[in-house]
Write a protein that holds these residues in place. Sequence first.
Motif, mmCIF file in Angstrom:
data_model
loop_
_atom_site.group_PDB
_atom_site.id
_atom_site.type_symbol
_atom_site.label_atom_id
_atom_site.label_comp_id
_atom_site.label_asym_id
_atom_site.label_seq_id
_atom_site.Cartn_x
_atom_site.Cartn_y
_atom_site.Cartn_z
ATOM 1 N N SER A 112 1.951 -4.781 3.634
ATOM 2 C CA SER A 112 2.711 -5.298 4.776
ATOM 3 C C SER A 112 3.895 -4.391 5.095
ATOM 4 N N ASP A 113 3.906 -3.189 4.512
ATOM 5 C CA ASP A 113 5.069 -2.312 4.689
ATOM 6 C C ASP A 113 4.692 -0.953 5.270
ATOM 7 N N HIS A 114 3.562 -0.884 5.952
ATOM 8 C CA HIS A 114 3.163 0.395 6.545
ATOM 9 C C HIS A 114 3.484 0.443 8.035
ATOM 10 N N VAL A 115 3.627 1.660 8.558
ATOM 11 C CA VAL A 115 3.797 1.854 9.991
ATOM 12 C C VAL A 115 2.510 2.465 10.539
ATOM 13 N N SER A 272 2.083 5.715 8.244
ATOM 14 C CA SER A 272 3.099 6.077 7.256
ATOM 15 C C SER A 272 3.355 4.914 6.337
ATOM 16 N N ASP A 273 3.583 5.233 5.101
ATOM 17 C CA ASP A 273 3.845 4.258 4.049
ATOM 18 C C ASP A 273 5.335 3.899 4.008
ATOM 19 N N LEU A 274 6.165 4.613 4.762
ATOM 20 C CA LEU A 274 7.625 4.404 4.742
ATOM 21 C C LEU A 274 8.153 4.273 3.318
#
Length: 355
Positions: A112-115, A272-274
């Motif tokens: 839930s933290d990808h762009v 992106s995985d940020l």
Amino acid sequence: DIHPLLLCGGSGTRLWPLSRKSYPKQFTKLTGEESLFQASARRLSGPGFAAPAIITGSDFRFVVTEQLAAVETAAAATLIEPEGRNTAPAILATALELHARAPGVLMLVAPSDHVIPDAQAFRDAVMAAVPAAEAGQIVTFGIRPDRAETGYGWLALSDAPGADFAPVPQVLDGFVEKPDAATAESLLAGGMHLWNAGIFLFSTDTILAAFERHQPAMMAAVTRAVDEAEQDLHFLRLAPEPWADCADISIDYAVMEKAANLTVVPYGGAWSDLGGWDAVWRESGPDADGIVTSGPATAIDCAGTLLRAEDEQQALVGIGLEDIIAVAMPDAVLVAHRSRAQDVKQAVEALKARG
Ligand code: GDD
Ligand code: MG
């Protein structure tokens, strides 16, 4: 329909001081108007998708509920982990729960933290993966690598991807989770590997059989944790005692490195995985001088610099800075060289040690 599972764990220490144990990065508005979690829920909705399942820690259950409501979504199931045991037990527990409700459904596991800015292109890639998943494959999504990243999994292709990098499924020759630097260099140079996006499509039959075969002890413990789970409002609380018996291991090591029935669908869109402030800087659209500011922040004669003022009442000014990350919160300020962004997790360790 495809049943998405949004993984909501991890504390994102590399994005300190914005991301905290009490408020991990997926719930913060890092690069846009919505949180990464909300954007993920929205990305995996619409025709062909059922309401998402969520697995998270007890502290975040109401944040999850509120943030979903704000994007007009309600979870089909919200599982609560007694403690974080990494992604393998989390995915297994949700697969067991979904399988009990409707045997053999397709599950799409997504962080839930990808762009992923182009949601439609991403959904198209997911749909291209459906026939393989229905045929019993575990489908991974492959990103074209542009550096020898040691923080990702690498997927061994059996065929070179097409020139247009279209989402055409192909058999995967192998899976290497988080290689050392020398291995990553050689995988990059060889040109026959993609990055693992950390997103998986499979049927619950397929993944349960894989856990049974490769992780029988975890299968037994998680089955009990789900069987003995307690309903609390709309939350399903997994039983703590069997959960504590689970190995703390990611799905990548627990299953992907061992399974033979792997397929990859290349994904050519931006992803992106940020995983740190350098990625936030890159994904926030730096101007011609490489500057990104947010909040009451001003950059004078700076280059390659991120200035983030999180408190409207507190101005942040940088003068003559090159390749600097500065993040000011009411109770904490980070100043770091951009090339050292990955070391922010050491700052968190150091602060923990100070108490
Ligand atoms: N609910 C829950 N519980 N979620 C978890 C837990 C847990 O114990 N641990 C991690 N997660 C969530 C994280 O919040 C994140 O959304 C996702 O699972 C992946 O975990 P990460 O810890 O971010 O994994 P990673 O980035 O090191 O590696 C994975 O992703 C890479 C791509 O970003 C792997 O799949 C790699 O192979 C992949 O390249
Ligand atoms: Mg990650």
